[in-house]
Design a protein around this motif. Structure first.
Motif, short mmCIF file in Angstrom:
data_model
loop_
_atom_site.label_atom_id
_atom_site.label_comp_id
_atom_site.label_asym_id
_atom_site.label_seq_id
_atom_site.Cartn_x
_atom_site.Cartn_y
_atom_site.Cartn_z
N ILE A 200 15.91 40.79 -116.00
CA ILE A 200 17.00 39.93 -116.43
C ILE A 200 18.05 39.93 -115.31
CG2 ILE A 200 18.80 39.54 -118.15
CD1 ILE A 200 17.12 41.11 -120.15
N PRO A 201 18.40 38.76 -114.77
CA PRO A 201 19.39 38.71 -113.67
C PRO A 201 20.74 39.27 -114.10
CG PRO A 201 18.23 36.61 -113.92
CD PRO A 201 17.86 37.43 -115.11
N PRO A 202 21.49 39.85 -113.17
CA PRO A 202 22.80 40.44 -113.50
C PRO A 202 23.79 39.43 -114.09
CG PRO A 202 22.07 41.15 -111.33
CD PRO A 202 21.12 40.08 -111.75
N ASP A 203 23.66 38.14 -113.70
CA ASP A 203 24.60 37.13 -114.19
C ASP A 203 24.08 36.41 -115.44
OD1 ASP A 203 22.50 35.82 -112.97
OD2 ASP A 203 23.76 34.30 -112.00
N ALA A 204 23.03 36.91 -116.03
CA ALA A 204 22.45 36.26 -117.22
C ALA A 204 23.38 36.43 -118.42
CB ALA A 204 21.09 36.87 -117.53
N GLN A 205 23.28 35.46 -119.34
CA GLN A 205 23.95 35.56 -120.63
C GLN A 205 22.87 35.95 -121.65
OE1 GLN A 205 25.67 31.49 -120.27
NE2 GLN A 205 27.57 32.46 -120.94
N VAL A 206 23.06 37.09 -122.28
CA VAL A 206 22.00 37.67 -123.12
C VAL A 206 22.36 37.56 -124.60
CG1 VAL A 206 20.64 39.74 -123.62
CG2 VAL A 206 21.38 39.26 -121.26
N ILE A 207 21.48 36.89 -125.34
CA ILE A 207 21.57 36.84 -126.80
C ILE A 207 20.68 37.96 -127.32
CG2 ILE A 207 21.15 35.46 -128.87
CD1 ILE A 207 21.17 32.98 -126.92
N GLY A 208 21.22 38.85 -128.15
CA GLY A 208 20.45 40.02 -128.57
C GLY A 208 20.13 40.04 -130.06
N PHE A 209 19.03 40.70 -130.37
CA PHE A 209 18.59 40.93 -131.76
C PHE A 209 17.96 42.31 -131.82
CE2 PHE A 209 15.05 41.26 -134.70
CZ PHE A 209 15.57 40.80 -135.89
N VAL A 210 18.23 43.05 -132.90
CA VAL A 210 17.60 44.35 -133.14
C VAL A 210 17.09 44.38 -134.57
CG1 VAL A 210 17.93 46.84 -133.29
CG2 VAL A 210 19.08 45.56 -131.48
N GLY A 211 15.80 44.72 -134.74
CA GLY A 211 15.27 44.81 -136.10
C GLY A 211 13.79 44.47 -136.16
N ARG A 212 13.30 44.39 -137.39
CA ARG A 212 11.91 44.02 -137.61
C ARG A 212 11.73 42.53 -137.30
NH1 ARG A 212 10.91 43.59 -142.51
NH2 ARG A 212 13.03 43.76 -143.31
N LEU A 213 10.65 42.19 -136.59
CA LEU A 213 10.39 40.79 -136.28
C LEU A 213 9.59 40.17 -137.41
CD1 LEU A 213 11.36 41.82 -133.52
CD2 LEU A 213 9.74 40.26 -132.46
N THR A 214 10.31 39.76 -138.45
CA THR A 214 9.71 39.15 -139.63
C THR A 214 10.43 37.85 -139.93
OG1 THR A 214 11.21 40.38 -141.08
CG2 THR A 214 9.06 41.38 -140.63
N LYS A 215 9.82 37.07 -140.80
CA LYS A 215 10.39 35.77 -141.14
C LYS A 215 11.75 35.90 -141.80
CE LYS A 215 9.09 31.40 -143.35
NZ LYS A 215 8.06 30.71 -144.18
#
Length: 384
Positions: A200-215
């Motif tokens: 991931i480039p240092p100048d990237a804008q990062v959208i984050g998610f943490v958890g189970r990958l379920t619907k």
């Protein structure tokens, strides 16, 4: 408490014992003689040993299994009859049902059911009817029902599961709070090595998610929102911290997008998620249902603006327009708009993150929740 109480905490699987980490040692330090019970598993042994409490292994199936459930119930009845606890606190659907009945049948004088969420919210037909019945029974055999968020309390009452006067929310909500020591200022500085590890480039804008990958965690809507933002924000990345699960799977076509899009980073299971929060600019958890969304409070404790939905249990974790944004359930468009606002206004995101951190430390720190639980135990035991 006026006496040295023997208390049993019970959950269905050993993985869920981690939901009580820190809490068990705190209660032990207060003089509570505590046993934690679950199905066999290394997490049960590890947490109980680390916290210095006793443990008991009794197998319980997560899904409906009449014969095995009856066997589990008989073993629970025998164990409770032998131990004669002064109080039981049972949680998670199957343990709440089986352990609740066992405690009632053996006349445990103080019985608590900790309601951590309602699977029936996203269920239909026969499965929903069965879940509704088992939740009603679990609530009926308890003297007190701890709801882990105000919105879950309201939903449980509206579903007819339990009368309002029988329920309680500990402090601001959750069953164990957030270990704020993990989010000390030194720990939440950006971990640039993680950016390098995941290209991931240092100048990237990062959208984050943490958890189970379920619907029902809103992964479909999150991916759709990210894809709609890519053309406008060429340096935007989507970081998904977690694993796929077989239960409530996301569609195969969405899995294909996640696999092929070089801007989507799938980390898999991570033991310590704190460093991952540090490289996110916006945290998004567009869940369909929660009991209490712990990861939203963790992200806030890490100083990140949070976007979540108006779903039960999620809506309690964000002050809309102050610590982040609340969007409608299943709306990728509203999710996109909220993310866009924060990507376009990084200073606003920082302000919201700081407000969220203050709220997390003041209202959801673990000792606040533990003390409220200890006080509840004392009130029940002394009253009876």
């Amino acid at each position: 408490m006026s006496v040295r109480a023997h208390i049993i905490h019970a959950v269905t699987t050993s993985v869920s014992v981690k939901l009580m980490r820190g809490q068990l040692a705190y209660l032990r330090s207060k003089g509570v003689d505590l046993t934690v019970l679950s199905s066999p598993g290394e997490e049960l042994v590890a947490v109980a040993t680390q916290e210095g409490v006793s443990y008991k292994e009794i197998a319980m199936q997560r899904e409906i299994s009449p014969i095995r459930d009856l066997i589990s119930l008989c073993r629970l009845i025998v164990f409770f009859a032998q131990k004669k606890p002064l109080l039981t606190n049972v949680g998670t659907p199957k343990a709440g049902f089986l352990c609740g009945i066992a405690a009632w049948m053996t006349r445990v004088p103080n019985r608590i059911y900790t309601l951590r969420g309602l699977r029936l919210e996203t269920s239909t037909g026969l499965k929903r009817a069965i879940l509704l019945l088992t939740e009603k029974i679990a609530c009926a055999v308890a003297h007190k029902v701890i709801c882990v968020s105000p919105s879950l309390q309201a939903r449980a009452v509206s579903e007819g599961l339990v009368p309002l006067q029988k329920t309680i929310v500990l402090a601001g909500g959750s069953s164990n709070g957030v270990d704020t020591s993990r989010f000390a200022t030194a720990n939440i500085e950006k971990h640039t090595d993680l950016l390098q590890r995941h290209n991931i480039p240092p100048d990237a804008q990062v959208i984050g998610f943490v958890g189970r990958l379920t619907k029902d965690k809103g992964i479909v809507e999150l991916v759709e929102a990210y894809q709609a933002l890519k053309n406008e924000f060429p340096h935007v990345y989507l970081l998904l911290v977690g694993n796929y699960e077989n239960g409530d799977p996301i569609p195969d076509e969405v899995k294909t997008v996640i696999k092929r899009d070089t801007g989507i980073i799938l980390s898999g299971f991570v033991r310590d998620v704190v460093p991952y929060y540090t490289i996110m600019d916006v945290f998004v958890i567009p869940s369909y249902r929660e009991g209490f969304c712990n990861v939203a409070i963790e992200a806030a404790a890490a100083g990140k603006p949070v976007i979540t939905t108006n779903a039960t249990g999620a809506v309690d974790t964000v002050l809309d327009g102050v610590t982040g944004y609340i969007v409608p359930v299943k709306s990728s468009e509203e999710t996109r708009k909220a993310i866009r606002t924060l990507l376009c206004n990084p200073e606003l995101g920082k302000e919201m993150g700081q407000a969220g951190r203050r709220r997390a430390l003041n209202e959801f720190a673990s000792p606040v929740i533990w003390d409220a639980l200890y006080q509840l135990y004392g009130e029940l035991i002394n009253r009876r």
